[in-house]
Motif scaffolding. Sequence first.
Motif, PDB file in Angstrom:
ATOM      1  N   GLU A  26       0.833  -1.316   0.098  1.00 56.18           N
ATOM      2  CA  GLU A  26      -0.079   0.055   0.030  1.00 56.18           C
ATOM      3  C   GLU A  26       0.920   1.305  -0.054  1.00 56.18           C
ATOM      4  O   GLU A  26       1.695   1.561   0.779  1.00 56.18           O
ATOM      5  N   GLY A  27       0.567   1.994  -1.034  1.00 50.12           N
ATOM      6  CA  GLY A  27       1.515   3.423  -1.122  1.00 50.12           C
ATOM      7  C   GLY A  27       2.898   3.257  -1.388  1.00 50.12           C
ATOM      8  O   GLY A  27       3.664   4.454  -1.491  1.00 50.12           O
ATOM      9  N   TYR A  28       3.519   2.097  -1.775  1.00 52.54           N
ATOM     10  CA  TYR A  28       4.880   1.859  -2.129  1.00 52.54           C
ATOM     11  C   TYR A  28       5.182   0.914  -3.268  1.00 52.54           C
ATOM     12  O   TYR A  28       4.329  -0.070  -3.420  1.00 52.54           O
ATOM     13  N   ALA A  29       5.971   1.181  -4.178  1.00 49.99           N
ATOM     14  CA  ALA A  29       6.471  -0.066  -5.171  1.00 49.99           C
ATOM     15  C   ALA A  29       7.921   0.333  -5.576  1.00 49.99           C
ATOM     16  O   ALA A  29       8.382   1.403  -5.109  1.00 49.99           O
ATOM     17  N   ALA A  30       8.581  -0.669  -5.686  1.00 52.57           N
ATOM     18  CA  ALA A  30      10.050  -0.665  -6.276  1.00 52.57           C
ATOM     19  C   ALA A  30      10.293  -1.725  -7.404  1.00 52.57           C
ATOM     20  O   ALA A  30       9.673  -2.758  -7.649  1.00 52.57           O
ATOM     21  N   LEU A  31      10.973  -1.121  -8.506  1.00 52.77           N
ATOM     22  CA  LEU A  31      11.239  -1.778  -9.492  1.00 52.77           C
ATOM     23  C   LEU A  31      12.801  -1.746  -9.706  1.00 52.77           C
ATOM     24  O   LEU A  31      13.582  -1.040  -9.230  1.00 52.77           O
ATOM     25  N   GLU A  32      13.262  -2.655 -10.437  1.00 52.67           N
ATOM     26  CA  GLU A  32      14.718  -3.034 -10.622  1.00 52.67           C
ATOM     27  C   GLU A  32      14.669  -3.167 -12.204  1.00 52.67           C
ATOM     28  O   GLU A  32      13.915  -4.115 -12.898  1.00 52.67           O
ATOM     29  N   MET A  33      15.935  -2.929 -12.715  1.00 57.43           N
ATOM     30  CA  MET A  33      16.044  -3.213 -14.314  1.00 57.43           C
ATOM     31  C   MET A  33      17.742  -3.064 -14.361  1.00 57.43           C
ATOM     32  O   MET A  33      18.339  -2.314 -13.931  1.00 57.43           O
ATOM     33  N   ASP A  34      18.086  -4.218 -15.071  1.00 55.83           N
ATOM     34  CA  ASP A  34      19.439  -4.467 -15.548  1.00 55.83           C
ATOM     35  C   ASP A  34      19.661  -3.667 -16.546  1.00 55.83           C
ATOM     36  O   ASP A  34      19.072  -3.787 -17.815  1.00 55.83           O
ATOM     37  N   TYR A  65      -1.796  -0.577  -5.688  1.00 55.96           N
ATOM     38  CA  TYR A  65      -1.787  -1.839  -4.897  1.00 55.96           C
ATOM     39  C   TYR A  65      -3.171  -2.051  -4.360  1.00 55.96           C
ATOM     40  O   TYR A  65      -3.977  -1.373  -4.090  1.00 55.96           O
ATOM     41  N   CYS A  66      -3.687  -3.371  -4.519  1.00 58.86           N
ATOM     42  CA  CYS A  66      -4.731  -4.054  -4.204  1.00 58.86           C
ATOM     43  C   CYS A  66      -4.302  -5.266  -3.337  1.00 58.86           C
ATOM     44  O   CYS A  66      -4.069  -6.337  -4.045  1.00 58.86           O
ATOM     45  N   PRO A  67      -4.573  -5.399  -2.222  1.00 63.91           N
ATOM     46  CA  PRO A  67      -4.515  -6.692  -1.409  1.00 63.91           C
ATOM     47  C   PRO A  67      -5.155  -7.888  -1.813  1.00 63.91           C
ATOM     48  O   PRO A  67      -4.825  -8.857  -1.460  1.00 63.91           O
ATOM     49  N   ASP A  68      -6.231  -7.757  -2.480  1.00 63.77           N
ATOM     50  CA  ASP A  68      -7.002  -8.986  -2.985  1.00 63.77           C
ATOM     51  C   ASP A  68      -6.431  -9.498  -4.335  1.00 63.77           C
ATOM     52  O   ASP A  68      -6.433  -8.894  -5.373  1.00 63.77           O
TER      53      ASP A  68
END
Length: 143
Positions: A26-34, A65-68
Amino acid sequence: METLIGLEPTSGFQQTMGYRLVEWREGYAALEMDVEPKHLNRAGVIHGGVAASLLDTVCGFSGCYCPDPARVRKAVTLSLTTQYLGQASAGTLRAVARVRGGGRKIFFCAGEVFGPDGTLIAAGEGTFRYRSGSEDAAGSPRE
């Protein structure tokens, strides 16, 4: 969290860019990319559009984000500002974003892209609008 990340379908854009959703709550995301040669500009460093695309994507995820696991939330970008502060030419980039506020249909977030050594590459802020059916935190059924 891992279950929800695994349920996210891979988009054509994600395949082209090569990023991975590695954290999501909820309220946060992180991505990674080479970083690959396709991400570099004529000067041999990541193209500004790559950093802006990572910011746009991670900011959108931070508000969706949706927890379901049977439901999903979606949004579209209304505006995005980007400041370029550093550069990278190899390694893994990490983009993080947090929702800063908003209402029922619109949310605001801030994000950052870091180089492999932790150097701040880019920062930005975005305004996003939830797509119909995504305004409620419960989201809508996955298709």
